[in-house]
Every structure is written in C-alpha cells, then in structure tokens.
Design a protein around this motif. Structure first.
Motif, PDB file in Angstrom:
ATOM      1  N   ALA A  86       0.846  -1.191   0.000  1.00 26.59           N
ATOM      2  CA  ALA A  86       0.000   0.000   0.000  1.00 26.59           C
ATOM      3  C   ALA A  86       0.880   1.239   0.000  1.00 26.59           C
ATOM      4  CB  ALA A  86      -0.922   0.000   1.218  1.00 26.59           C
ATOM      5  N   THR A  87       0.445   2.209  -0.693  1.00 23.95           N
ATOM      6  CA  THR A  87       1.198   3.457  -0.789  1.00 23.95           C
ATOM      7  C   THR A  87       0.321   4.613  -0.341  1.00 23.95           C
ATOM      8  OG1 THR A  87       0.520   3.740  -3.097  1.00 23.95           O
ATOM      9  CG2 THR A  87       2.616   2.598  -2.693  1.00 23.95           C
ATOM     10  N   GLN A  88       0.973   5.684  -0.020  1.00 20.23           N
ATOM     11  CA  GLN A  88       0.230   6.884   0.370  1.00 20.23           C
ATOM     12  C   GLN A  88      -0.503   7.448  -0.841  1.00 20.23           C
ATOM     13  OE1 GLN A  88       3.033   9.601   2.021  1.00 20.23           O
ATOM     14  NE2 GLN A  88       3.192   8.559   3.985  1.00 20.23           N
ATOM     15  N   PRO A  89      -1.613   8.124  -0.597  1.00 20.47           N
ATOM     16  CA  PRO A  89      -2.312   8.755  -1.718  1.00 20.47           C
ATOM     17  C   PRO A  89      -1.443   9.837  -2.354  1.00 20.47           C
ATOM     18  CG  PRO A  89      -3.209   9.506   0.376  1.00 20.47           C
ATOM     19  CD  PRO A  89      -2.277   8.377   0.689  1.00 20.47           C
ATOM     20  N   SER A  90      -1.719  10.103  -3.602  1.00 25.17           N
ATOM     21  CA  SER A  90      -0.952  11.117  -4.318  1.00 25.17           C
ATOM     22  C   SER A  90      -1.258  12.494  -3.745  1.00 25.17           C
ATOM     23  CB  SER A  90      -1.301  11.074  -5.805  1.00 25.17           C
ATOM     24  OG  SER A  90      -0.638  12.101  -6.501  1.00 25.17           O
ATOM     25  N   HIS A  91      -0.234  13.196  -3.328  1.00 30.77           N
ATOM     26  CA  HIS A  91      -0.398  14.512  -2.732  1.00 30.77           C
ATOM     27  C   HIS A  91       0.011  15.583  -3.740  1.00 30.77           C
ATOM     28  CE1 HIS A  91       0.404  12.186   1.188  1.00 30.77           C
ATOM     29  NE2 HIS A  91      -0.895  12.429   1.119  1.00 30.77           N
ATOM     30  N   TYR A  92      -0.641  16.742  -3.609  1.00 35.14           N
ATOM     31  CA  TYR A  92      -0.219  17.880  -4.407  1.00 35.14           C
ATOM     32  C   TYR A  92       1.172  18.351  -3.980  1.00 35.14           C
ATOM     33  CZ  TYR A  92      -5.178  18.304  -5.715  1.00 35.14           C
ATOM     34  OH  TYR A  92      -6.434  18.064  -6.189  1.00 35.14           O
ATOM     35  N   THR A 123      -3.371  28.129  -3.271  1.00 36.51           N
ATOM     36  CA  THR A 123      -3.829  27.696  -4.597  1.00 36.51           C
ATOM     37  C   THR A 123      -5.103  26.885  -4.500  1.00 36.51           C
ATOM     38  OG1 THR A 123      -1.577  27.708  -5.501  1.00 36.51           O
ATOM     39  CG2 THR A 123      -3.207  26.366  -6.644  1.00 36.51           C
ATOM     40  N   VAL A 124      -5.162  25.927  -3.571  1.00 38.85           N
ATOM     41  CA  VAL A 124      -6.349  25.071  -3.489  1.00 38.85           C
ATOM     42  C   VAL A 124      -7.507  25.783  -2.797  1.00 38.85           C
ATOM     43  CG1 VAL A 124      -4.971  22.974  -3.537  1.00 38.85           C
ATOM     44  CG2 VAL A 124      -5.537  24.010  -1.334  1.00 38.85           C
ATOM     45  N   VAL A 125      -7.197  26.735  -1.932  1.00 37.77           N
ATOM     46  CA  VAL A 125      -8.264  27.429  -1.211  1.00 37.77           C
ATOM     47  C   VAL A 125      -8.884  28.524  -2.072  1.00 37.77           C
ATOM     48  CG1 VAL A 125      -8.746  28.952   0.729  1.00 37.77           C
ATOM     49  CG2 VAL A 125      -7.397  26.910   1.089  1.00 37.77           C
ATOM     50  N   GLU A 126      -8.053  29.324  -2.728  1.00 39.64           N
ATOM     51  CA  GLU A 126      -8.546  30.452  -3.509  1.00 39.64           C
ATOM     52  C   GLU A 126      -8.697  30.129  -4.987  1.00 39.64           C
ATOM     53  OE1 GLU A 126      -5.793  33.588  -2.707  1.00 39.64           O
ATOM     54  OE2 GLU A 126      -6.588  33.954  -0.675  1.00 39.64           O
ATOM     55  N   LEU A 127      -8.282  28.927  -5.402  1.00 41.12           N
ATOM     56  CA  LEU A 127      -8.353  28.493  -6.806  1.00 41.12           C
ATOM     57  C   LEU A 127      -7.649  29.484  -7.732  1.00 41.12           C
ATOM     58  CD1 LEU A 127     -11.939  26.978  -7.157  1.00 41.12           C
ATOM     59  CD2 LEU A 127      -9.752  25.799  -6.929  1.00 41.12           C
ATOM     60  N   CYS A 128      -6.488  29.908  -7.314  1.00 42.97           N
ATOM     61  CA  CYS A 128      -5.636  30.737  -8.158  1.00 42.97           C
ATOM     62  C   CYS A 128      -4.216  30.654  -7.613  1.00 42.97           C
ATOM     63  CB  CYS A 128      -6.116  32.182  -8.220  1.00 42.97           C
ATOM     64  SG  CYS A 128      -6.009  33.063  -6.658  1.00 42.97           S
ATOM     65  N   VAL A 129      -3.244  30.812  -8.520  1.00 40.61           N
ATOM     66  CA  VAL A 129      -1.843  30.748  -8.120  1.00 40.61           C
ATOM     67  C   VAL A 129      -1.456  32.082  -7.499  1.00 40.61           C
ATOM     68  CG1 VAL A 129       0.520  30.427  -8.926  1.00 40.61           C
ATOM     69  CG2 VAL A 129      -1.337  29.090  -9.943  1.00 40.61           C
ATOM     70  N   PRO A 130      -0.965  32.101  -6.266  1.00 44.42           N
ATOM     71  CA  PRO A 130      -0.622  33.373  -5.613  1.00 44.42           C
ATOM     72  C   PRO A 130       0.568  34.030  -6.308  1.00 44.42           C
ATOM     73  CG  PRO A 130       0.103  31.533  -4.268  1.00 44.42           C
ATOM     74  CD  PRO A 130      -0.699  30.941  -5.378  1.00 44.42           C
ATOM     75  N   TYR A 188       4.908  26.903 -11.725  1.00 53.03           N
ATOM     76  CA  TYR A 188       4.428  25.916 -12.693  1.00 53.03           C
ATOM     77  C   TYR A 188       3.805  24.723 -11.965  1.00 53.03           C
ATOM     78  CZ  TYR A 188       4.409  22.494 -16.463  1.00 53.03           C
ATOM     79  OH  TYR A 188       4.022  21.547 -17.385  1.00 53.03           O
ATOM     80  N   MET A 189       4.421  24.263 -10.882  1.00 52.86           N
ATOM     81  CA  MET A 189       3.865  23.163 -10.099  1.00 52.86           C
ATOM     82  C   MET A 189       2.504  23.535  -9.512  1.00 52.86           C
ATOM     83  SD  MET A 189       7.406  22.114  -8.156  1.00 52.86           S
ATOM     84  CE  MET A 189       6.595  21.035  -6.984  1.00 52.86           C
ATOM     85  N   MET A 190       2.376  24.772  -9.073  1.00 55.56           N
ATOM     86  CA  MET A 190       1.089  25.214  -8.505  1.00 55.56           C
ATOM     87  C   MET A 190       0.029  25.369  -9.579  1.00 55.56           C
ATOM     88  SD  MET A 190       2.577  27.873  -5.679  1.00 55.56           S
ATOM     89  CE  MET A 190       3.830  27.300  -4.531  1.00 55.56           C
ATOM     90  N   ALA A 191       0.421  25.752 -10.777  1.00 49.77           N
ATOM     91  CA  ALA A 191      -0.541  25.824 -11.873  1.00 49.77           C
ATOM     92  C   ALA A 191      -1.076  24.433 -12.217  1.00 49.77           C
ATOM     93  CB  ALA A 191       0.113  26.471 -13.095  1.00 49.77           C
ATOM     94  N   GLU A 192      -0.209  23.419 -12.185  1.00 48.80           N
ATOM     95  CA  GLU A 192      -0.669  22.047 -12.397  1.00 48.80           C
ATOM     96  C   GLU A 192      -1.615  21.613 -11.277  1.00 48.80           C
ATOM     97  OE1 GLU A 192       2.920  19.757 -12.693  1.00 48.80           O
ATOM     98  OE2 GLU A 192       2.859  19.787 -14.892  1.00 48.80           O
TER      99      GLU A 192
END
Length: 383
Positions: free
Chosen positions: A15-21, A115-122, A133-137
């Motif tokens: 078992a592996t950990q779930p994929s995290h952002y 990013t996940v709370v405001e749905l935009c890259v700070p 770029y990672m946050m945009a993905e």
C-alpha cells in the motif's frame, strides 16, 4: 504419484500513500500543544494529512481547509531559529502554527495552500518559476476534482429552512447552496445572511444551469464551471465576508428543536387541511439590486430573484398577531330622566341659582331638624 508443486504466492502489492499535491516534513503546534511536533505532511484536495513518517499509510491527523480564514507569518517569542520558517494557518475555529525546514519550504506550503483554497496561483510570495508551474498544475487538478464534487455547503432545503439554518447557526457560516424552485432544471440558489448596521440582511441569488456551465444571475452574469466555483465567486467577491455554511450535525435533525431557548422556534407542523395559501411573490426588482455586496457597503433591498418555493413545503409566516377588537355599537341617545314627584327628597330638587353645595347643606340641616322633632313627639306619646 507425486503431487504437483504448489506455485508460490504472488506478493501482495504494498500500500502506498495517496498522491499529494505537495508533501514534505513539517512541524505542527496546535492551540493546546506546548511544543512543536514533527510530521510528514501531504496536501490533497482541501485536506492536509499528517503521518508519522513518509512510509506510513494511515494519517495520524488531518486538517480541513474548508474553514480557511488566512495565512500569516509567525515569529515565536524568544526563538533562536530562523524567523523565516514559521507561519500560522488560521481556520474558523482554531489557529495552527507551523515550522518549515527552510524559507523556501515555508513559501511553497503557503503557495500550495492558497492555490487550493482560492483556486488561483498566488503572486505575492517568494517563489521560483518552477514552483509557480507546479502550482498551476495543482490548480488544474483541483478544479477538475471539484467539478465532480458537490460543495459541502449544498443542502437540500427550501428557502425558509435555509434562512432558519443561517439564523440559528451563524458560527457555521453565512452562505448556503440549495435547490432552486422544484430543482428539476439543474439550477441552484444561493442564500446569504450578513449583518449591516446591526440588522441581518438575507439575500437569495439564482444560479441557472446552461449546458455544463452555471451562470450566476447578478448584474453582470458570471459563468462558472462547477458549483464549487460558484461558492468561490461569492467568497472572493466579498473579500471573505461570506463563508460557506458547514454544519457538523445532520441539518434535518437540527431543523427540529431550537438550539437554545433564546433562538428561533422550529417550524410548526401544518396539516393538509389547514395549509395556509401561499403568499404572492413580490414583484421582481431590477438587476441593479441583485449583486454581491462587498464587506462594508450599505445593504440594498433583498433581491428574491423569482425563486419559487416548492409547494411540497408551505411557508409559515411569522406575523405579529393583533387581537381584533369588535367595534363598539353606537350609544343610544340618553333621554332626560323624569323628575320624581314629591318634595321629601333633597337630591331630586334642583338648587336655586346653581349653588348646589349651599343648597344641599341647608336642606340636610332642615331634614335633620324635622327628624329630631318627630322623634321627640313619638317618645312623648309612648310615655
């Protein structure tokens, strides 16, 4: 006869950990903790999971970011460490302090959370182009995830119950999604409750479903790809004055008895025979009066937006009962009383020249003298 050899069992997949952002080591200190505790932390969706190590599968703790308020840089008093590695996560009901491994790690954690709370890259953080770029993905993944998810503040209630929940539990939020009208067209309604100048103001907004888009019926109609984007529109356009309604308990149960004696009373049941007729809807207002009010602005008229109440649950209007006082019948004309005959009564004779007091005193004295004279005569006859 030799038996066939038993094939070896295939090893079970680990078992592996779930994929995290985003994931890394992070030290956390809760409101009741005395010291920081080190975890392996991972951000997935709107939840931060905390593991004992990066090899564990089951998280020890988790934080729900749906009650997010703000992120602040934090410098503990008397700290000998680099002050650039501390930050605080302020939620609606608690304040969590963190210590990252470096300034870069701190800025990345803040960037992914925003990013996940405001749905935009700070854009106001110290980040490299690769970090952005990672946050945009991450933003694209989170938007796709939310497009398939119903927001937690969506409740299957009508307009009256929505107002009742927002009034009774203001600490749980002031923005609620609900089905619109009969709920057959896929549209929803947004009910908000804000306090302006000490007075609560409740508004209802219609959100129409047009294909795969949700169109918010405001002054300038705004299209959203998901219901979660609808909620984010109201939150962001009011500078977080509107907070999604999150109730821990089952809302169908809390709509029964009131939470406190001072709170509003529950809706009384109405039988089918005694159902009152639905009141006529107010005339629709102009589009200029249907807009999201930023915090600090003066309230406008409550825009109902022709949101029809389903006939399955009638409204029970809270009106002030005024006792009906029957009209008094007109008084009959008072006829003058006939003056009794005889001169033996003092009160039946009118005093001359309007001098009533002197007249009564004189007459009372005469009557007393006559009575005394008659009494003396009677005693004399008896002897």
């Amino acid at each position: 006869m030799a038996s066939a050899p038993i094939p070896p069992r295939a090893p079970k997949p680990k078992a592996t950990q779930p994929s995290h952002y985003h994931e890394s080591f992070l030290e956390k200190k809760g409101p009741y903790d005395r010291n920081y505790r080190k975890f392996w932390a991972g951000l997935q969706g709107l939840t931060i999971y905390f593991y004992n190590s990066n090899r564990d599968i089951q998280p020890l703790e988790k934080l729900d970011l749906r009650t997010f308020v703000k992120l602040t840089d934090d410098v503990p008093r008397g700290s000998m460490w680099d002050p650039g590695i501390y930050f605080s996560l302020v939620l609606r009901d608690q304040d969590i302090r963190f210590k990252a491994e470096s300034l870069e790690s701190r800025e990345m954690w803040k960037g992914f959370i925003l990013t996940v709370v405001e749905l935009c890259v700070p854009s106001n953080l110290t980040l490299l182009p690769g970090h952005l770029y990672m946050m945009a993905e991450t933003l694209a993944k989170e938007e796709a995830r939310r497009a398939l998810e119903v927001p937690s503040c969506f409740l299957k209630v009508n307009r009256v119950d929505a107002q009742l929940l927002l009034e009774r539990y203001p600490e749980c939020g002031n923005l609620l999604l609900r089905p619109s009208g009969a709920g057959t067209d896929g549209g929803v309604s947004v009910t908000t409750r804000q306090v302006f100048n000490g007075k609560p103001v409740v508004r209802h907004y219609k959100v129409k479903r047009e294909g795969s888009q949700y169109v918010i019926d405001v002054e300038d109609p705004f299209s959203c790809a998901s219901l979660d984007a609808v909620v984010n529109y109201f939150v962001s356009h009011t500078k977080r004055a509107l907070v999604p309604f999150l109730l821990d308990d089952d809302y169908e149960k809390v709509l029964g008895p009131a939470a406190s004696a001072d709170g509003p009373k529950p809706l009384p049941p109405v039988s089918n025979q005694d159902k009152p007729p639905l009141p006529p809807l107010p005339p629709p207002l102009s589009q200029e009066e249907n807009y999201v009010i930023p915090i600090g602005d003066a309230p406008t008229v409550d825009y109902e937006n022709q949101d029809v109440i389903p006939p399955s649950r009638p409204i029970v209007l809270k009106t002030k009962r005024v006792a009906k006082v029957p009209a008094k019948p007109p008084k009959p004309p008072i006829a003058p009383r006939p003056e009794p005959k005889g001169n033996g009564s003092v009160l039946t004779r009118k005093p001359p020249d309007g001098k009533s007091q002197d007249f009564l005193t004189t007459r009372m004295g005469n009557v007393t003298a006559e009575l005394e004279e008659k009494l003396l005569r009677r005693r004399a006859l008896e002897q």
